[in-house]
Scaffold this active site. Structure first.
Site, PDB file in Angstrom:
ATOM      1  N   ASP A  53       0.820  -1.218   0.000  1.00 15.83           N
ATOM      2  CA  ASP A  53       0.000   0.000   0.000  1.00 15.83           C
ATOM      3  C   ASP A  53       0.856   1.272   0.000  1.00 15.83           C
ATOM      4  O   ASP A  53       0.670   2.158   0.843  1.00 15.83           O
ATOM      5  CB  ASP A  53      -0.910   0.038   1.252  1.00 15.83           C
ATOM      6  CG  ASP A  53      -1.683  -1.248   1.467  1.00 15.83           C
ATOM      7  OD1 ASP A  53      -2.122  -1.848   0.480  1.00 15.83           O
ATOM      8  OD2 ASP A  53      -1.846  -1.660   2.645  1.00 15.83           O
ATOM      9  N   GLU A 265     -11.548  -0.060  -2.874  1.00 18.24           N
ATOM     10  CA  GLU A 265     -10.669   0.497  -1.824  1.00 18.24           C
ATOM     11  C   GLU A 265      -9.528   1.241  -2.501  1.00 18.24           C
ATOM     12  O   GLU A 265      -9.500   1.388  -3.722  1.00 18.24           O
ATOM     13  CB  GLU A 265     -10.125  -0.617  -0.911  1.00 18.24           C
ATOM     14  CG  GLU A 265      -9.248  -1.637  -1.621  1.00 18.24           C
ATOM     15  CD  GLU A 265      -8.883  -2.834  -0.752  1.00 18.24           C
ATOM     16  OE1 GLU A 265      -9.371  -2.967   0.379  1.00 18.24           O
ATOM     17  OE2 GLU A 265      -8.103  -3.682  -1.238  1.00 18.24           O
TER      18      GLU A 265
HETATM   19  O1  FUB Z   1      -3.059  -3.590   3.548  1.00 20.90           O
HETATM   20  C1  FUB Z   1      -4.332  -3.882   4.057  1.00 20.90           C
HETATM   21  C2  FUB Z   1      -5.367  -3.566   3.036  1.00 20.90           C
HETATM   22  O2  FUB Z   1      -5.132  -4.336   1.869  1.00 20.90           O
HETATM   23  C3  FUB Z   1      -5.366  -2.153   2.532  1.00 20.90           C
HETATM   24  O3  FUB Z   1      -5.879  -1.227   3.430  1.00 20.90           O
HETATM   25  C4  FUB Z   1      -6.122  -2.343   1.290  1.00 20.90           C
HETATM   26  O4  FUB Z   1      -6.112  -1.245   0.424  1.00 20.90           O
HETATM   27  C5  FUB Z   1      -5.469  -3.577   0.722  1.00 20.90           C
HETATM   28  O5  FUB Z   1      -4.285  -3.278   0.029  1.00 20.90           O
END
Ligand code: FUB
Length: 367
Positions: A53, A265
């Site tokens: 991320d 997301e």
């Molecule tokens: O790294 C945990 C979660 O996985 C992140 O918050 C999301 O965007 C995904 O990459």
């Protein structure tokens, strides 16, 4: 589409740790599983910790990267992402896109965040008046995701967490954009494990643990990511959160059943030639998609895919301009082959003359 010439290995930096002589995860990183049949576009930027991320920014004329710090865990994998059980953050910097990457060490630990119980997920950072702000999601004592802020005098930390999460915050993946007039906007949200669907009524829906229970029907508009101006002191929302509308080319909201295009997301916002580019992960279809608008609030019109699926389930990125070139930072699982143990990467990003973005193919599978 990406040209053949672009399919070269970029970014072969070694990394060094400027933080205290802290334990590295390298000892526990097993040899990468054999993947002879895959050619990766880029190499991992960091190989002594698992990182994911990556939120990149140019601060003080350097590239700073604020990633999640993935770790092995005894927590069993489930649909809500409990196995992404991260406990701290490191900060990294690079003088330029081709320089050595510096690890500034651990800059925030979950035990120093009074309200947080578990799962430090994707963070981002911002600067205002020489002060630095780290924004991050974590589950509170009730296992509800909230957004927190921590502050520092330096982009490389250490960061000190505020005692409480941002008031009325929820869900995950905060990303902060500074507009040309100096106003900061925070974008966020993530469905399924990120719990955004549980806030459809404005209140948290306690409908059991299934991350799918509160999703709209396929023909309804998809759940909207959120945006708000930040307060002058950067520590709170400066206004009530607003929905971000993502429209198709006909001006209709993208539907919940349109998994190829709906927001999942990993929100990010960048500005290019006066237009606002909202990019995000489509989750279970694994693309980084983008939509363009005329205001930081949107609406944004869907354009296409920036980054095709990477190895691993999650796809998460950031986009920056550094020294006149554009870059995308992303992650995959090249080092571990495991969904929750990722490694960050970067490659160049091209805006084409019509303002569209050239699609990047991060790996090729040989038959
Ligand atoms: O790294 C945990 C979660 O996985 C992140 O918050 C999301 O965007 C995904 O990459």
């Amino acid at each position: 589409m990406i040209s053949g010439a672009a399919l070269i290995l970029l970014c072969c930096q070694s990394n060094s740790n400027q933080g205290s002589n802290e334990d590295k995860d390298i000892a526990s990183i097993p040899e990468a599983p054999k993947q002879d049949s895959i050619t990766f576009l880029s190499s991992p930027l960091i190989s002594d910790h698992y990182t994911a991320d990556p939120s990149a920014h140019v601060f003080e004329n350097k590239i700073y990267i604020y990633p999640s710090h993935d770790v092995e865990t005894t927590v069993e994998e489930d649909d809500s992402g409990a196995h992404f059980n991260m406990m701290d953050y490191h900060v990294y910097s690079m003088e330029s896109s081709t320089s050595e990457i510096i690890d500034h060490g651990k800059v925030l630990d979950i035990k120093d965040i009074p309200w947080a119980k578990r799962q430090l997920w994707a963070p981002d950072a911002a600067e205002k008046n020489g002060k630095y702000y780290l924004y991050f999601p974590a589950k509170d004592q009730e296992d509800i995701f909230r957004l927190g802020v921590a502050t520092s005098e330096s982009p490389s930390g250490p960061f000190k967490a505020e005692p409480e999460p941002i008031k009325n915050s929820f869900s995950i993946d905060p990303a902060v954009f500074e507009d040309s007039d100096g106003q900061h906007y925070i974008y966020w949200g993530g469905i399924w494990g990120g719990q955004l669907q549980k806030w459809r009524t404005g209140k948290y829906l306690s409908t059991g643990t299934s991350p799918y229970a509160d999703e709209p029907a396929n023909e309804e508009p998809a759940i909207a990511p959120k945006v708000a101006k930040l307060s002058d002191d950067m520590l709170q929302f400066g206004e009530a959160p607003k929905d971000i509308l993502i429209l198709d080319q006909e001006g209709e909201p993208i539907k919940a059943g349109d998994h190829e295009r709906r927001f999942f997301e990993a929100a990010w916002l960048h500005k290019y030639q006066g237009k606002y580019y909202f990019s995000y992960s489509t989750g279970d279809t694994h693309n980084i998609a983008y939509a363009i608008g005329d205001s930081p609030y949107g609406p944004f019109t869907y354009q296409g895919v920036i980054l095709k699926p990477v190895q691993g389930w999650t796809n998460h990125h950031s986009i920056i301009e550094a020294k006149g070139e554009w870059y995308i930072f992303y992650h995959d699982t090249e080092l571990s082959g495991k969904t929750h143990l990722r490694n960050i990467k970067m490659t160049k990003l091209s805006h084409l003359p019509d303002g569209s973005i050239e699609t990047i193919i991060p790996m090729k599978k040989m038959k």
